[in-house]
Design a protein around this motif. Structure first.
Motif, short mmCIF file in Angstrom:
data_model
loop_
_atom_site.label_atom_id
_atom_site.label_comp_id
_atom_site.label_asym_id
_atom_site.label_seq_id
_atom_site.Cartn_x
_atom_site.Cartn_y
_atom_site.Cartn_z
N GLU A 175 0.82 -1.20 0.00
CA GLU A 175 0.00 0.00 0.00
C GLU A 175 0.86 1.26 0.00
O GLU A 175 1.93 1.31 0.62
N GLU A 198 0.07 -13.79 15.13
CA GLU A 198 0.66 -12.53 14.68
C GLU A 198 2.09 -12.35 15.17
O GLU A 198 2.43 -12.67 16.31
N GLN A 245 4.88 -4.06 6.94
CA GLN A 245 4.08 -3.29 7.89
C GLN A 245 4.98 -2.32 8.65
O GLN A 245 4.63 -1.14 8.83
N PRO A 250 2.06 -1.81 4.44
CA PRO A 250 1.57 -3.19 4.52
C PRO A 250 1.15 -3.70 3.16
O PRO A 250 0.82 -2.93 2.26
N ASP A 255 -5.05 -8.01 5.71
CA ASP A 255 -5.76 -7.35 6.79
C ASP A 255 -5.22 -7.72 8.18
O ASP A 255 -5.45 -7.00 9.15
N TYR A 257 -2.13 -7.54 8.97
CA TYR A 257 -1.05 -6.59 9.24
C TYR A 257 -1.34 -5.19 8.70
O TYR A 257 -0.44 -4.45 8.35
N GLY A 258 -2.62 -4.84 8.65
CA GLY A 258 -2.99 -3.46 8.36
C GLY A 258 -3.31 -3.14 6.93
O GLY A 258 -3.55 -1.98 6.59
N SER A 260 -5.60 -3.37 3.32
CA SER A 260 -7.02 -3.38 2.97
C SER A 260 -7.30 -4.45 1.93
O SER A 260 -6.48 -4.70 1.03
#
Length: 301
Positions: A175, A198, A245, A250, A255, A257-258, A260
């Motif tokens: 992203e 995680e 991330q 990320p 999703d 690790y942040g 979309s």
């Protein structure tokens, strides 16, 4: 090479006088493997006569190591299923894994994994071995997986990974627009407190390094993202996902690790190339996998 019993067998020619133990160590056979050969039904032969590791071998002798049969673990159920096999020989199998398929059984994916299908293949072909995953991919990561057909082969390939002689390249979509043409992320990774899944960057974690190159910038449906080429120098759980991330970019679709899922319904990560020396011949091998359709669509924005 295999004997009539179908067990995995290696033959060597001795170059100079030495203890058999030292000769085998020089050939990359570990103490753990020798212990298994001794106690689990294998054999050490010199000129077709069984010997101990204290035997002195001489130039011209033929040394044969017959490995014991391996039993699949109780939790691994052999299954029939489709495998996209790019390469196979007596030592290794290279699989091109689709996104959505697990590498090994887990609580969420107890069946239908690559390991289940390989175990089924071994059972059908009477290969006396269990499944040794050398390079594992997350369920939603697509691309290349290397599998060893024997614990000794697994040991040799693991050594290559430890020595950074095993090349692993991923194509990912992150992203935002990454400004740097090249970057190095050298941050330790450990389990996040309170989570069994995680991971995070934490100073008491394990050393991890990822090298990146920016390939292109894109914009689709109002979302800006960057395609990157990533080389792994270590193989920590979720390493690329955690490192990206930490970088502030990320992976698209990740999703956990942040990221979309607006553009793609999984982490946009694909193992595109692996390269290593064949554990028996020393020949350099390189395998490539094309981007799957869902990730190719991102490049057409």
């Amino acid at each position: 090479m295999k004997t009539q019993s179908n067990r995995f067998t290696l033959n060597f020619i001795v170059e100079e006088q030495v203890l058999l133990r030292e000769f085998l160590h020089a050939k990359g056979i570990s103490k753990r493997t020798l212990t298994a050969v001794k106690y689990d039904g294998g054999q050490l032969l010199v000129n077709e006569t069984e010997q101990t590791v204290r035997h002195i071998v001489r130039a011209g002798d033929t040394v044969t190591v017959q490995f014991p049969e391996e039993q699949p673990s109780d939790g691994l159920i052999p299954e029939s299923g489709t495998l996209n096999i790019l390469y196979e020989d007596e030592a290794i199998i290279i699989i091109d894994k689709p996104a959505g398929q697990g590498t090994i059984p887990s609580r969420d994916h107890p069946a239908g994994t690559i390991a289940n299908y390989i175990a089924g293949k071994f059972l059908k072909e009477k290969v006396p071995s269990t499944v040794h995953i050398v390079t594992r991919l997350d369920t939603d990561t697509s691309g290349l997986i290397c599998i060893a057909k024997n614990r000794h082969i697994h040991h040799l390939l693991s050594e290559q990974i430890q020595e950074t002689g095993f090349y692993r390249n991923y194509i990912a979509f992150a992203e935002g627009h990454i400004v740097e043409n090249e970057f190095v992320i050298e941050q330790p990774i450990g389990r996040k407190d309170g989570s069994i899944i995680e991971r995070i960057v934490r100073q008491d974690g394990q050393y991890a390094r990822t090298d990146g190159k920016t390939l292109g910038h894109y914009e689709l449906h109002g979302s800006r993202f960057t395609s990157v080429s990533l080389e792994l120098h270590t193989g920590r759980t979720h390493q690329i996902r955690v490192h990206m991330q930490w970088l502030g970019h990320p992976l698209v679709g990740d999703d956990l690790y942040g990221g979309s899922r607006k553009l793609v319904n999984r982490q946009a990560l694909h193992c595109a190339t692996i390269g290593f020396r064949h554990p028996l011949t020393g020949t350099k091998l390189v395998f490539n996998s094309e981007l799957p359709i869902d990730l190719k669509k991102l490049t057409q924005s």
